[in-house]
Design a protein around this motif. Structure first.
Motif, PDB file in Angstrom:
ATOM      1  N   GLY A  38       0.854  -1.314   0.070  1.00  0.00           N
ATOM      2  CA  GLY A  38       0.040   0.195  -0.118  1.00  0.00           C
ATOM      3  C   GLY A  38       0.607   1.408   0.126  1.00  0.00           C
ATOM      4  O   GLY A  38       0.257   2.467  -0.204  1.00  0.00           O
ATOM      5  N   GLU A  39       2.201   1.133   0.121  1.00  0.00           N
ATOM      6  CA  GLU A  39       3.083   2.365   0.209  1.00  0.00           C
ATOM      7  C   GLU A  39       3.349   2.801  -1.183  1.00  0.00           C
ATOM      8  O   GLU A  39       3.396   2.003  -2.017  1.00  0.00           O
ATOM      9  CB  GLU A  39       4.108   2.293   1.135  1.00  0.00           C
ATOM     10  N   THR A  40       3.891   3.928  -1.455  1.00  0.00           N
ATOM     11  CA  THR A  40       4.963   4.321  -2.487  1.00  0.00           C
ATOM     12  C   THR A  40       6.127   4.522  -2.032  1.00  0.00           C
ATOM     13  O   THR A  40       6.663   5.400  -1.055  1.00  0.00           O
ATOM     14  CB  THR A  40       4.393   5.600  -3.167  1.00  0.00           C
ATOM     15  N   PHE A  41       7.127   3.818  -2.598  1.00  0.00           N
ATOM     16  CA  PHE A  41       8.567   3.774  -2.065  1.00  0.00           C
ATOM     17  C   PHE A  41       9.331   4.437  -3.344  1.00  0.00           C
ATOM     18  O   PHE A  41       9.484   3.844  -4.195  1.00  0.00           O
ATOM     19  CB  PHE A  41       8.978   2.368  -1.949  1.00  0.00           C
ATOM     20  N   GLY A  42       9.834   5.496  -2.803  1.00  0.00           N
ATOM     21  CA  GLY A  42      10.701   6.282  -3.776  1.00  0.00           C
ATOM     22  C   GLY A  42      12.182   5.686  -3.947  1.00  0.00           C
ATOM     23  O   GLY A  42      12.603   5.658  -2.927  1.00  0.00           O
ATOM     24  N   MET A  95       5.300  -2.979 -15.159  1.00  0.00           N
ATOM     25  CA  MET A  95       6.373  -1.662 -14.980  1.00  0.00           C
ATOM     26  C   MET A  95       5.612  -0.563 -16.037  1.00  0.00           C
ATOM     27  O   MET A  95       5.152  -0.980 -16.999  1.00  0.00           O
ATOM     28  CB  MET A  95       7.816  -2.174 -15.498  1.00  0.00           C
ATOM     29  N   ILE A  96       5.655   0.591 -15.553  1.00  0.00           N
ATOM     30  CA  ILE A  96       5.472   1.839 -16.282  1.00  0.00           C
ATOM     31  C   ILE A  96       6.893   2.417 -16.687  1.00  0.00           C
ATOM     32  O   ILE A  96       7.693   2.744 -15.613  1.00  0.00           O
ATOM     33  CB  ILE A  96       4.652   2.866 -15.534  1.00  0.00           C
ATOM     34  N   ILE A 177       6.244  -0.911 -10.761  1.00  0.00           N
ATOM     35  CA  ILE A 177       7.496  -0.089 -10.618  1.00  0.00           C
ATOM     36  C   ILE A 177       7.164   0.812 -11.900  1.00  0.00           C
ATOM     37  O   ILE A 177       7.065   0.662 -12.739  1.00  0.00           O
ATOM     38  CB  ILE A 177       8.648  -1.112 -11.105  1.00  0.00           C
ATOM     39  N   ALA A 178       7.215   2.183 -11.376  1.00  0.00           N
ATOM     40  CA  ALA A 178       7.237   3.323 -12.249  1.00  0.00           C
ATOM     41  C   ALA A 178       8.587   3.849 -12.593  1.00  0.00           C
ATOM     42  O   ALA A 178       9.226   4.543 -11.560  1.00  0.00           O
ATOM     43  CB  ALA A 178       6.199   4.397 -11.994  1.00  0.00           C
ATOM     44  N   MET A 209       6.738   1.498  -6.714  1.00  0.00           N
ATOM     45  CA  MET A 209       8.220   1.882  -6.697  1.00  0.00           C
ATOM     46  C   MET A 209       8.250   2.903  -7.703  1.00  0.00           C
ATOM     47  O   MET A 209       8.101   2.645  -8.705  1.00  0.00           O
ATOM     48  CB  MET A 209       8.996   0.666  -6.784  1.00  0.00           C
ATOM     49  N   PHE A 210       8.356   4.133  -7.135  1.00  0.00           N
ATOM     50  CA  PHE A 210       8.427   5.506  -7.972  1.00  0.00           C
ATOM     51  C   PHE A 210       9.986   5.649  -8.130  1.00  0.00           C
ATOM     52  O   PHE A 210      10.645   6.173  -7.308  1.00  0.00           O
ATOM     53  CB  PHE A 210       7.749   6.520  -7.378  1.00  0.00           C
TER      54      PHE A 210
END
Length: 307
Positions: A38-42, A95-96, A177-178, A209-210
């Motif tokens: 649920g998180e966004t990991f930068g 993946m983006i 994964i962005a 994952m940004f």
């Protein structure tokens, strides 16, 4: 985050590339971190820091040199290529890509680009269901479903990236994964795409994952941030801690490079230069120096922060 489920666990990942003896590029050099559901990991760093290679290793576009990558507790580095397990894994993780121009097949219509994952995984029963699903995905990324018969060249960069997002969402993944998904877009479009990603994350309970080099945008979207330099993670903490209380000199240099939208403040902004000639020492490693704040340092330096 301690109570949340770890969806991705990276343990001592190394990704080396042999470009001819005796040369060896240590693109990713012994890094470890977890990503919670649920998180966004930068993941941030300059070009060549190893951040994109890390993302491509996690999704198994590269076979890791060594280390473990666990996805929902399963070591994905042991999954055989072109196996049923790999097909299942690919559906769960998407993946983006960075370049919305190069990542879409120019000879395929938008409908077929988005539906490619549906077809591979047999997720629709007939053409009508396939078309309906594509329409839903186009609506989700705020594109007109009537445009599904067009080709990628007929769209702007921002629209193409939305098509790429729809394609990634088609197979209903858990984790995306962005990889620098906004770096090729105009500044005026970047915020729109980031806001879209956040809205979709809330709707579908996704984990991101940004990856980016722009620390200001990473702060805006991320819950936690890892800073990479020369193949290693040099600092890892919450977004607020990284932004307001950076500890590593490299992180400080990245933050000092962020322009301020105020002419007077900008005129007097002091850049912090990082000494790229300094090398990592053998007695340094990533360790928790403050609660939830990790720093690549030696034991003596860690003890000072803990005091």
């Amino acid at each position: 985050m301690a109570d949340a489920k770890k969806i991705v666990q990276v343990k001592h990942l190394k990704q080396y590339f042999n470009i001819g003896k005796p040369n060896e590029v240590k693109a990713v050099d012994d890094i470890s971190f977890d990503i919670y559901q649920g998180e966004t990991f930068g993941l941030v760093g300059e070009s060549g820091s190893g951040k994109s290679t890390t993302g491509r290793s996690i999704i198994r576009l590269y076979n890791p040199t060594s280390g473990e990558i666990l996805f929902n507790g399963e070591d994905i580095s042991k999954i055989k290529n072109r196996s049923a397990d790999m097909k299942k894994f690919r559906r769960q993780m998407q993946m983006i890509f960075q370049d919305p121009y190069a990542s879409l097949n120019p000879r395929m219509k938008v409908k077929d680009i988005i539906a490619e994952g549906l077809d591979i995984n047999n997720l629709t029963k007939n053409d009508d269901e396939r078309t309906q699903r594509v329409e839903e995905l186009l609506n989700m990324v705020h594109l007109n479903p009537e445009h599904m018969t067009r080709y990628p060249y007929e769209f702007s960069g921002g629209q193409r990236q939305r098509i790429g997002i729809a394609r990634a969402l088609a197979v209903d993944p858990q984790f995306i994964i962005a990889d620098e998904p906004i770096s090729a877009l105009d500044v005026s479009i970047q915020a729109q795409v980031v806001n879209l990603l956040q809205d979709i994350q809330k709707q579908r309970g996704l984990t991101y994952m940004f990856i980016a080099h722009d620390l200001s945008m990473v702060k805006y979207i991320s819950d936690r941030i890892a800073v990479m330099y020369s193949g290693k993670i040099v600092e890892l903490a919450s977004s607020d801690d990284i932004y307001n209380h950076p500890l590593h000199p490299y992180t400080k240099s990245l933050l000092s490079a962020i322009p301020v939208p105020d002419p007077e403040v900008e005129k007097h902004r002091q850049r912090i230069d990082f000494d790229h000639t300094k090398h990592f020492k053998d007695n340094q490693h990533l360790q928790e120096v403050l609660p939830g704040h990790w720093l690549y340092c030696d034991d003596e330096e860690a003890a000072k922060y803990k005091e």
